[in-house]
Write a protein that holds these residues in place. Structure first.
Motif, PDB file in Angstrom:
ATOM      1  N   ALA A 151       0.839  -1.202   0.000  1.00 45.26           N
ATOM      2  CA  ALA A 151       0.000   0.000   0.000  1.00 45.26           C
ATOM      3  C   ALA A 151       0.870   1.248   0.000  1.00 45.26           C
ATOM      4  O   ALA A 151       0.639   2.192  -0.770  1.00 45.26           O
ATOM      5  CB  ALA A 151      -0.936  -0.008   1.210  1.00 45.26           C
ATOM      6  N   PHE A 152       1.902   1.269   0.849  1.00 47.70           N
ATOM      7  CA  PHE A 152       2.785   2.436   0.888  1.00 47.70           C
ATOM      8  C   PHE A 152       3.721   2.473  -0.313  1.00 47.70           C
ATOM      9  O   PHE A 152       3.998   3.556  -0.860  1.00 47.70           O
ATOM     10  CB  PHE A 152       3.595   2.446   2.193  1.00 47.70           C
ATOM     11  CG  PHE A 152       2.811   2.914   3.379  1.00 47.70           C
ATOM     12  CD1 PHE A 152       2.502   4.252   3.537  1.00 47.70           C
ATOM     13  CD2 PHE A 152       2.358   2.012   4.327  1.00 47.70           C
ATOM     14  CE1 PHE A 152       1.763   4.699   4.626  1.00 47.70           C
ATOM     15  CE2 PHE A 152       1.625   2.436   5.423  1.00 47.70           C
ATOM     16  CZ  PHE A 152       1.323   3.779   5.570  1.00 47.70           C
ATOM     17  N   VAL A 188      13.532   5.777  -5.690  1.00 52.34           N
ATOM     18  CA  VAL A 188      14.543   4.727  -5.551  1.00 52.34           C
ATOM     19  C   VAL A 188      14.241   3.846  -4.344  1.00 52.34           C
ATOM     20  O   VAL A 188      14.270   2.610  -4.425  1.00 52.34           O
ATOM     21  CB  VAL A 188      15.950   5.348  -5.441  1.00 52.34           C
ATOM     22  CG1 VAL A 188      16.973   4.281  -5.081  1.00 52.34           C
ATOM     23  CG2 VAL A 188      16.331   6.029  -6.748  1.00 52.34           C
ATOM     24  N   VAL A 189      13.947   4.449  -3.202  1.00 57.34           N
ATOM     25  CA  VAL A 189      13.647   3.684  -1.985  1.00 57.34           C
ATOM     26  C   VAL A 189      12.432   2.786  -2.204  1.00 57.34           C
ATOM     27  O   VAL A 189      12.446   1.587  -1.873  1.00 57.34           O
ATOM     28  CB  VAL A 189      13.413   4.638  -0.805  1.00 57.34           C
ATOM     29  CG1 VAL A 189      12.844   3.881   0.402  1.00 57.34           C
ATOM     30  CG2 VAL A 189      14.708   5.339  -0.419  1.00 57.34           C
ATOM     31  N   LEU A 190      11.379   3.344  -2.773  1.00 51.99           N
ATOM     32  CA  LEU A 190      10.146   2.590  -2.981  1.00 51.99           C
ATOM     33  C   LEU A 190      10.359   1.468  -4.000  1.00 51.99           C
ATOM     34  O   LEU A 190       9.823   0.364  -3.833  1.00 51.99           O
ATOM     35  CB  LEU A 190       9.042   3.529  -3.449  1.00 51.99           C
ATOM     36  CG  LEU A 190       8.614   4.591  -2.426  1.00 51.99           C
ATOM     37  CD1 LEU A 190       7.846   5.729  -3.108  1.00 51.99           C
ATOM     38  CD2 LEU A 190       7.775   3.975  -1.322  1.00 51.99           C
ATOM     39  N   SER A 191      11.149   1.727  -5.033  1.00 53.57           N
ATOM     40  CA  SER A 191      11.410   0.710  -6.047  1.00 53.57           C
ATOM     41  C   SER A 191      12.244  -0.433  -5.478  1.00 53.57           C
ATOM     42  O   SER A 191      11.974  -1.608  -5.763  1.00 53.57           O
ATOM     43  CB  SER A 191      12.136   1.336  -7.245  1.00 53.57           C
ATOM     44  OG  SER A 191      11.351   2.348  -7.843  1.00 53.57           O
ATOM     45  N   LEU A 192      13.251  -0.114  -4.674  1.00 51.94           N
ATOM     46  CA  LEU A 192      14.065  -1.157  -4.059  1.00 51.94           C
ATOM     47  C   LEU A 192      13.230  -2.026  -3.121  1.00 51.94           C
ATOM     48  O   LEU A 192      13.453  -3.231  -3.007  1.00 51.94           O
ATOM     49  CB  LEU A 192      15.240  -0.531  -3.308  1.00 51.94           C
ATOM     50  CG  LEU A 192      16.291   0.173  -4.175  1.00 51.94           C
ATOM     51  CD1 LEU A 192      17.366   0.797  -3.298  1.00 51.94           C
ATOM     52  CD2 LEU A 192      16.904  -0.786  -5.182  1.00 51.94           C
ATOM     53  N   MET A 239       7.898   5.203   5.404  1.00 54.49           N
ATOM     54  CA  MET A 239       7.070   4.142   5.953  1.00 54.49           C
ATOM     55  C   MET A 239       7.535   2.758   5.505  1.00 54.49           C
ATOM     56  O   MET A 239       7.432   1.795   6.265  1.00 54.49           O
ATOM     57  CB  MET A 239       5.606   4.351   5.574  1.00 54.49           C
ATOM     58  CG  MET A 239       4.904   5.429   6.382  1.00 54.49           C
ATOM     59  SD  MET A 239       4.928   5.125   8.170  1.00 54.49           S
ATOM     60  CE  MET A 239       4.094   3.537   8.279  1.00 54.49           C
ATOM     61  N   VAL A 240       8.036   2.631   4.270  1.00 55.02           N
ATOM     62  CA  VAL A 240       8.509   1.305   3.857  1.00 55.02           C
ATOM     63  C   VAL A 240       9.776   0.923   4.623  1.00 55.02           C
ATOM     64  O   VAL A 240      10.031  -0.270   4.862  1.00 55.02           O
ATOM     65  CB  VAL A 240       8.745   1.227   2.327  1.00 55.02           C
ATOM     66  CG1 VAL A 240       7.459   1.523   1.575  1.00 55.02           C
ATOM     67  CG2 VAL A 240       9.864   2.131   1.860  1.00 55.02           C
TER      68      VAL A 240
END
Length: 511
Positions: free
Chosen positions: A347-348, A387-391, A487-488
């Motif tokens: 979700a995040f 980048v953070v969300l993709s990783l 949050m991730v």
């Protein structure tokens, strides 16, 4: 008993946003921004109350039961809040609040009447209301009512999106109606066999039902109904276009949350209502597992084909929903924990990625990955979040996506389902391919974007202030983007508290 006592919190979490949605058009007559402020304030209050509710559930160790109108179940409608849906209600209210805040610059830039903005915020708020009610209710028919509120809101938010939005909304309407009818048929069959719609009462009465063919058909209808709503392969036909052409500011809520709550509802039915001793349960989980595996591979492979940013994210979501269904198919504690953790983490992750997509559209009118060259120089925070969300989507530690996949793999190994482990590894590698391709365009492409793309079609043109070489995007957009990325990381580092401190008691109680 005070009206604002803890006893009324479950229903107030739904009622307060309802008041905000109803007041929004009225307040907009007195000021163009009053309506949206009312919605944002209502969603923020709902979020705070959901935190209070979750804290109470964790501290007491017991589920909260609220009887609407004072009617005792099974005759009245009941809200039931335990550890699992308590977290999900916090998730829905928080992302709903962030999305309402994120939407503000888009509506200011649209140069339309305040009533369009009021209509948008009311529909967005109704979407959140439907998701909150769907997460809270303990009544099978009431769940259908909230599911339709979600669907109607989704139709509107998709239709007011980009040029092909109305077509995507119509496709969703046709497919979503089939899903709703299938679920309603399943509930009707269960009612004919048990004479009740209360979920807790259904659990007890189904143990006494001898007509197994009726239960089997009801299960099939419910799988189809929830499968369509959560875009589970091969029932996903409406999803890619809907996620690609919805209103850019609402797309994060649609892609990040709207398809996750039906997955939680599927968990409620197949682990809390249907008895695990039923002879067809093994077949049911095998079917869900096949759908999950095919969906994971299909979504990952299709994402490789596209250069449009939203299309990549849309097909990626089909694979990610497959992870959740895979946890259900595994069926043990680690599988369920991985599925629930993936509902939260994805979700995040997906909300944040669609935030970055909307930010690129707002700032430069970017729709395609080949337009991303050197954007990180002018939008460093947005690109860092990407980048953070993709990783995390790929599944690298210490991000949340790694730990949800870890629990899924651990559950599959415990069951000896090594095919599922192989699928998890392959899909993670495929995810790495299409996300690193985006990184390549973003950081290594020499072409630099300087002006909004005049040929791009969007529901909302680039904001006037975005054309004046201002850094990044307004704080009302930048803060939600940053929070999604943080949050991730927080969910990854705090995964043991969520799994062992909150989920273990509830999940072990239904296995």
């Amino acid at each position: 008993m005070s009206f604002f006592s803890m006893d009324h919190v479950p229903v107030l979490i739904v009622i307060i946003p309802l008041c905000g949605a109803a007041l929004c058009p009225l307040l907009s007559r007195f000021g163009p921004s009053l309506g949206k402020r009312a919605v944002i304030a209502a969603l923020f209050i709902a979020f705070i109350m959901s935190l209070v509710q979750l804290a109470y559930v964790i501290q007491s160790g017991e589920a909260v039961h609220y009887w609407l109108g004072g009617w005792r179940p099974p005759y009245g409608i009941e809200f039931v809040i335990d550890g699992v849906n308590g977290i999900i209600i916090v998730l829905v209210s928080f992302i709903g609040f962030m999305t309402a805040l994120f939407s503000s610059p888009f509506e200011e830039a649209s140069e339309t009447s305040p009533f369009r903005s009021a209509g948008y915020y009311s529909i967005l708020c109704f979407l959140v209301i439907g998701l909150l009610g769907l997460s809270s209710t303990g009544d099978a028919f009431n769940l259908y009512v909230f599911m339709e509120i979600v669907a109607l809101s989704g139709y509107g938010l998709i239709a007011i999106g980009e040029e092909k939005g109305p077509i995507a909304a119509f496709r969703y309407l046709l497919t979503g109606t089939i899903g709703a009818c299938a679920y309603l048929m399943g509930v009707g069959l269960l009612y004919s066999a048990t004479g009740t719609l209360n979920m807790a009462d259904l659990t007890l009465r189904l143990r006494e039902v001898d007509n197994l063919p009726v239960i089997a058909v009801a299960m099939a209808c419910i799988i189809v109904g929830f499968g369509i709503k959560m875009a589970l392969f091969p029932l996903h036909g409406w999803q890619p276009a809907a996620h690609s052409y919805a209103h850019p500011a609402a797309d994060p809520m649609i892609a990040g949350v709207m398809i996750k709550i039906p997955a939680y509802a599927m968990f409620r039915f197949f682990f809390c209502i249907f008895d695990s001793s039923l002879p067809m349960m093994k077949t049911v989980f095998t079917i869900i597992g096949i759908m999950a595996v095919l969906g994971i591979l299909y979504g990952s492979l299709k994402a490789l084909r596209y250069d449009k940013y939203n299309k990549i994210l849309a097909y990626s979501s089909i694979g990610q929903v497959g992870y959740i269904a895979l946890g259900f198919a595994i069926g043990n504690f680690y599988g369920i924990a991985g599925a629930v953790l993936h509902i939260l983490s994805h979700a995040f992750m997906k909300t944040g990625l669609f935030y970055t997509s909307a930010a690129f559209k707002y700032r430069y009118g970017i729709h395609y990955t080949d337009q991303l060259g050197q954007v990180y120089r002018k939008m460093p925070v947005t690109c860092a979040a990407l980048v953070v969300l993709s990783l995390s989507m790929i599944g690298l530690p210490p991000f949340a996506g790694f730990f949800s996949k870890w629990y899924l793999a651990l559950g599959a190994i415990r069951n000896g389902q090594y095919l599922y482990v192989a699928v998890l590894i392959i899909s993670s590698l495929l995810s790495a391919v299409y996300f690193f391709r985006i990184f390549e365009r973003l950081f290594m492409d020499e072409k630099t974007v300087t002006e909004p793309d005049k040929t791009a079609t969007s529901a909302v043109p680039a904001a006037p202030e975005a054309k004046r070489a201002k850094p990044e995007v307004p704080l009302r957009m930048l803060i939600p983007i940053g929070i999604a990325a943080l949050m991730v990381i927080a969910l990854g580092l705090g995964n043991s508290f969520i799994v062992n401190g909150i989920l273990k008691t509830t999940v072990m109680g239904v296995l």
